[in-house]
Design a protein around this motif. Structure first.
Motif, PDB file in Angstrom:
ATOM      1  N   VAL A 384       0.778  -1.201  -0.024  1.00  0.00           N
ATOM      2  CA  VAL A 384      -0.085  -0.041   0.017  1.00  0.00           C
ATOM      3  C   VAL A 384       1.064   1.164   0.001  1.00  0.00           C
ATOM      4  O   VAL A 384       1.706   1.335   0.780  1.00  0.00           O
ATOM      5  CB  VAL A 384      -1.054   0.170   1.323  1.00  0.00           C
ATOM      6  N   GLU A 385       0.751   2.008  -1.037  1.00  0.00           N
ATOM      7  CA  GLU A 385       1.531   3.197  -1.292  1.00  0.00           C
ATOM      8  C   GLU A 385       0.748   4.405  -1.625  1.00  0.00           C
ATOM      9  O   GLU A 385       0.178   4.480  -2.575  1.00  0.00           O
ATOM     10  CB  GLU A 385       2.851   3.017  -2.191  1.00  0.00           C
ATOM     11  N   ARG A 386       0.960   5.388  -0.596  1.00  0.00           N
ATOM     12  CA  ARG A 386       0.511   6.833  -0.790  1.00  0.00           C
ATOM     13  C   ARG A 386      -1.270   6.479  -0.918  1.00  0.00           C
ATOM     14  O   ARG A 386      -1.781   7.197  -1.666  1.00  0.00           O
ATOM     15  CB  ARG A 386       0.869   7.514  -1.906  1.00  0.00           C
ATOM     16  N   SER A 387      -1.528   5.627  -0.102  1.00  0.00           N
ATOM     17  CA  SER A 387      -2.958   5.248  -0.078  1.00  0.00           C
ATOM     18  C   SER A 387      -3.788   5.134   1.032  1.00  0.00           C
ATOM     19  O   SER A 387      -3.200   5.341   2.215  1.00  0.00           O
ATOM     20  CB  SER A 387      -3.225   3.902  -1.101  1.00  0.00           C
ATOM     21  N   LEU A 388      -5.071   5.207   1.157  1.00  0.00           N
ATOM     22  CA  LEU A 388      -5.882   5.078   2.284  1.00  0.00           C
ATOM     23  C   LEU A 388      -6.669   3.679   2.132  1.00  0.00           C
ATOM     24  O   LEU A 388      -7.225   3.263   1.227  1.00  0.00           O
ATOM     25  CB  LEU A 388      -6.959   5.909   2.206  1.00  0.00           C
ATOM     26  N   LEU A 389      -6.194   3.024   3.019  1.00  0.00           N
ATOM     27  CA  LEU A 389      -6.928   1.446   3.139  1.00  0.00           C
ATOM     28  C   LEU A 389      -7.684   1.408   4.647  1.00  0.00           C
ATOM     29  O   LEU A 389      -7.311   1.510   5.480  1.00  0.00           O
ATOM     30  CB  LEU A 389      -5.690   0.449   3.236  1.00  0.00           C
ATOM     31  N   GLN A 390      -9.201   0.886   4.372  1.00  0.00           N
ATOM     32  CA  GLN A 390      -9.966   0.909   5.366  1.00  0.00           C
ATOM     33  C   GLN A 390     -10.284  -0.434   5.454  1.00  0.00           C
ATOM     34  O   GLN A 390     -10.799  -1.227   4.489  1.00  0.00           O
ATOM     35  CB  GLN A 390     -11.169   1.907   5.220  1.00  0.00           C
ATOM     36  N   ILE A 391     -10.237  -0.967   6.611  1.00  0.00           N
ATOM     37  CA  ILE A 391     -10.480  -2.444   6.869  1.00  0.00           C
ATOM     38  C   ILE A 391     -12.050  -2.418   7.969  1.00  0.00           C
ATOM     39  O   ILE A 391     -11.867  -1.998   8.897  1.00  0.00           O
ATOM     40  CB  ILE A 391      -9.438  -3.089   7.623  1.00  0.00           C
ATOM     41  N   SER A 406       1.212   6.036   4.034  1.00  0.00           N
ATOM     42  CA  SER A 406      -0.236   5.634   3.742  1.00  0.00           C
ATOM     43  C   SER A 406      -0.930   5.478   4.885  1.00  0.00           C
ATOM     44  O   SER A 406      -0.334   5.816   6.036  1.00  0.00           O
ATOM     45  CB  SER A 406      -0.415   4.300   3.049  1.00  0.00           C
ATOM     46  N   GLU A 407      -2.246   5.493   4.963  1.00  0.00           N
ATOM     47  CA  GLU A 407      -3.061   5.337   6.406  1.00  0.00           C
ATOM     48  C   GLU A 407      -4.014   4.194   6.299  1.00  0.00           C
ATOM     49  O   GLU A 407      -4.446   3.917   4.989  1.00  0.00           O
ATOM     50  CB  GLU A 407      -4.008   6.694   6.298  1.00  0.00           C
ATOM     51  N   LEU A 408      -4.006   3.526   7.112  1.00  0.00           N
ATOM     52  CA  LEU A 408      -4.953   2.258   7.508  1.00  0.00           C
ATOM     53  C   LEU A 408      -5.725   2.381   8.481  1.00  0.00           C
ATOM     54  O   LEU A 408      -5.257   2.612   9.721  1.00  0.00           O
ATOM     55  CB  LEU A 408      -3.779   0.901   7.682  1.00  0.00           C
ATOM     56  N   ILE A 409      -6.670   2.371   8.415  1.00  0.00           N
ATOM     57  CA  ILE A 409      -8.191   2.409   9.298  1.00  0.00           C
ATOM     58  C   ILE A 409      -8.451   1.150   9.588  1.00  0.00           C
ATOM     59  O   ILE A 409      -9.087   0.478   8.812  1.00  0.00           O
ATOM     60  CB  ILE A 409      -9.168   3.262   8.821  1.00  0.00           C
ATOM     61  N   ILE A 435      -1.864   3.831  11.336  1.00  0.00           N
ATOM     62  CA  ILE A 435      -2.805   2.905  11.526  1.00  0.00           C
ATOM     63  C   ILE A 435      -3.645   3.462  12.627  1.00  0.00           C
ATOM     64  O   ILE A 435      -3.057   3.783  13.772  1.00  0.00           O
ATOM     65  CB  ILE A 435      -2.116   1.415  12.149  1.00  0.00           C
ATOM     66  N   ARG A 436      -4.839   3.545  12.528  1.00  0.00           N
ATOM     67  CA  ARG A 436      -5.829   4.309  13.307  1.00  0.00           C
ATOM     68  C   ARG A 436      -7.301   3.854  13.202  1.00  0.00           C
ATOM     69  O   ARG A 436      -7.508   2.786  12.254  1.00  0.00           O
ATOM     70  CB  ARG A 436      -5.773   5.737  13.106  1.00  0.00           C
TER      71      ARG A 436
END
Length: 670
Positions: A384-391, A406-409, A435-436
């Motif tokens: 994941v590069e320069r992206s928003l990943l939401q789980i 990146s940001e991982l939710i 990661i939040r």
């Protein structure tokens, strides 16, 4: 088309019609037989010259059924010779042409462009019926070494083409089927599946609102090939058109075979069991489940929006570049082929169901949502590069993973980095990433059962961090991370210049290793705003230090309240007579550099040796006897004396022996 210069109206005849009609059946040019009145349900009508005709003969021939006429023939061949320019038109509301022979692929019921050029058009509400249920073949299939062009068009509201068994569009360069503007084409039996009821190995376009292609079996390209060879084909569904099963049959199927291409531009595919060995591309909706073979591809381009409303199983490639893709059901990636991949660049990707599988996932400059399905599992690779990943639900990662800029939710179910039997040290790498949890919902824990590896100077985990004994938290040189609360029963290693900040309470250990740098002279490696507990063994590495001098203090841990329960401290050898002396207060743990030629650690009475008398001083001083680090220094250095003191070391008393045995910390020198 071919006949504007020649129109020979031989009769105004209704063939096979009951009652009187205002329409007519018109033969123009060369048609065999030459009179409409000679056509019966067993007659083969050849439009255009026969193969025996001389090359300088008129190549044109046409049949037009219009104005509500009813026309019935056994077979119709539109362009049966190499030189033919042939045309058949069925037009007008109430007009119906029936071609009733059973037919086959070699002897079709209705052949268009059989050897020469042929054109068939059904428009303005007319109906062309080819065969009956389970019988009847329409072939748009030029043949021969120099084939002509074969084109079929079904145009307009209420225009209808029905084919009892099979529709063939079988030359990629010379055959075309166009269905548009509200027309309907219906092929094959209403029940049961004939996998190639519609076989497209040429070009087919289904275009416009209320335009439909109905069949229980569709193949584009070559189906079931073990290698990517065989004729190709293109089906384009656009502008609100629909390709669907008849009677909503749930056992229909669509095969996009090798060299086959299904292009969507605002169209819908509502066939069940969509199998992809070729390519699905564009923008639209696929209503039912999709399966992608190892060499198959789903491709979404810039400004495209593709929705797979049900489940996706893939051993092939999914590629989104600049567009968006949504999967309404579950996603299963088969990694055994080594070809399964999802690559999203500058786009959006949403999964509403459960994820399970291997393969390769790469998200770049994109927004990715893994939705509300049951717990998901990834055992491929993830970048994941320069992206928003939401789980949306819990995700277990059993693979190599990189989260870069990146940001991982994570949801309340959390995220687990899991080791496996095949890869017991799975690495989850964070580089300047976050990661939040969601702002409105508390996130679940981030579990480490593999390796969490930190790179870069700006990382944060805003949910509780937990680990098993197999887990590891490793920071690269100069890396830093801000953590919330943590319960780490894991390996923890900090390379030179790296740092960890806990905003909440934390417990770390079972093994901790810290590589010192000049930054430790001013800033601790681990800093906590809440109580911090350190367990297990502690190993110090000073190999990155170029200059070490007596009197320096290297800060390692600092917290609002610091508790240390160490089974071992492993200190490095320093140049000459320099040594590290561990120091512990209620809020800080540090290493003091002393010159053992001048200062002897553990010599609390200053007599030049470490003996039982120093224990007495330690016991009676303001420092309590339970001060583990002071006891450890005394125990570690017991029996040493300063050079030149030549003082004998008495045997310890029984009380001292007991104290040594109860020492909480055993410090060791290499």
């Amino acid at each position: 088309m071919f006949f504007s210069a020649l129109r020979l109206v031989t009769a105004a005849v209704v063939v096979g019609a009951a009652g009187v009609s205002l329409g007519e059946v018109v033969f123009t040019g060369t048609v065999t037989p030459g009179e409409p009145a000679g056509v019966e349900p067993t007659t083969t009508v050849a439009i255009g010259p026969t193969s025996q005709s001389p090359l300088d003969a008129d190549p044109r021939g046409g049949v037009e059924v219009n104005g509500g006429s009813q026309f019935t023939a056994g077979r119709v061949l539109v362009g049966d010779s190499e030189s033919a320019l042939a045309k058949m038109v069925v037009t007008g509301a109430g007009t119906k042409a029936s071609v009733v022979s059973a037919g086959s692929t070699s002897t079709p019921t209705l052949g268009v462009g059989v050897r020469g050029s042929g054109y068939l058009r059904v428009d303005n509400g007319a109906w062309l019926q080819v065969g009956e249920t389970h019988l009847g073949v329409l072939s748009i299939s030029p043949r021969g070494e120099s084939p002509g062009l074969a084109t079929v068009e079904v145009v307009g509201e209420s225009s209808l083409l029905t084919v009892g068994k099979q529709l063939l569009v079988s030359d990629a360069d010379f055959s075309i089927l166009n269905v548009r503007d509200g027309a309907v084409v219906r092929v094959g039996p209403a029940t049961g599946v004939l996998g190639e009821a519609v076989l497209i190995q040429g070009k087919a376009n289904v275009t416009g609102e209320r335009t439909e292609l109905q069949t229980n079996g569709l193949t584009v390209g070559s189906r079931g090939q073990s290698l990517p060879y065989g004729p190709g084909g293109v089906l384009r569904v656009s502008e609100g058109a629909v390709v669907r099963s008849m009677l909503n049959s749930n056992n229909s199927r669509a095969d996009v075979g090798h060299q086959g291409r299904l292009e969507l531009d605002g169209g819908t595919i509502a066939l069940h069991n969509v199998q992809v060995e070729g390519v699905i591309a564009g923008s639209g909706v696929v209503v039912h489940s999709v399966s992608v073979a190892p060499l198959g591809l789903i491709e979404v381009g810039e400004n495209d929006s593709l929705r797979l409303a049900s489940n996706l199983t893939s051993a092939g490639r999914i590629r989104v570049e600049g567009g968006s893709m949504e999967i309404g059901g579950d996603l299963l990636l088969h990694s055994g082929t080594g070809l399964a991949s999802i690559d999203v660049a500058q786009g959006k990707f949403a999964l509403n169901g459960h994820f399970d599988g291997g393969g390769s996932l790469r998200f770049t400059d994109s927004v990715v949502e893994i939705g509300e399905g049951i717990s998901s599992r990834l055992y491929g690779t993830l970048q994941v590069e320069r992206s928003l990943l939401q789980i949306g639900r819990s995700l277990s990662i059993e693979s190599s993973t990189e989260i870069i800029d990146s940001e991982l939710i994570v949801s309340s179910q959390g995220l687990r980095i899991t080791a496996s039997g095949t890869n017991p040290s799975n690495a989850f790498l964070m580089h300047n990433s976050v990661i939040r949890d969601e702002a409105s919902l508390p996130g679940g824990p981030l579990w480490i059962d593999g390796v969490l590896e930190i790179h870069g100077e700006s990382n944060s985990v805003g949910v509780e961090l937990r680990s098993t004994s197999r887990g590891a938290l490793r920071l690269a040189a100069e890396a830093s991370i801000e953590l919330d609360t943590a319960l780490l029963n894991a390996e923890m290693s900090l390379n030179a210049g790296s740092s960890v900040f806990f905003s909440g309470y934390a417990t770390v250990g079972n093994t901790v290793s810290v590589a010192l740098s000049n930054s430790n002279l001013t800033t601790p490696s681990i800093l906590s705003a809440e109580p911090l507990t350190v367990n297990g063994s502690l190993t110090i590495d000073a190999s990155a230090m170029t200059e070490i001098a007596a009197g320096q203090v290297f800060s390692l841990f600092e917290a609002e309240s610091l508790s240390m329960y160490l089974s071992e401290i492993v200190l490095p050898d320093l140049p000459g007579t320099l040594e590290f002396v561990p120091q512990l207060t209620e809020t800080e743990f540090s290493l003091l550099v002393v010159d053992s030629a001048v200062t002897l650690p553990g010599d609390y009475n200053g007599d030049g040796c470490v003996d039982a008398a120093d224990y007495t001083v330690l016991r009676d001083s303001d420092l309590p006897a339970s001060n583990a680090m002071a006891m450890a220094n005394w125990k570690t250095n017991y029996g040493r004396w300063l050079p030149g003191s030549n003082m004998p070391i008495p045997e310890p008393t029984a009380v001292v022996v007991v104290a040594m045995g109860l020492a909480v910390v055993a410090a060791a020198r290499r």
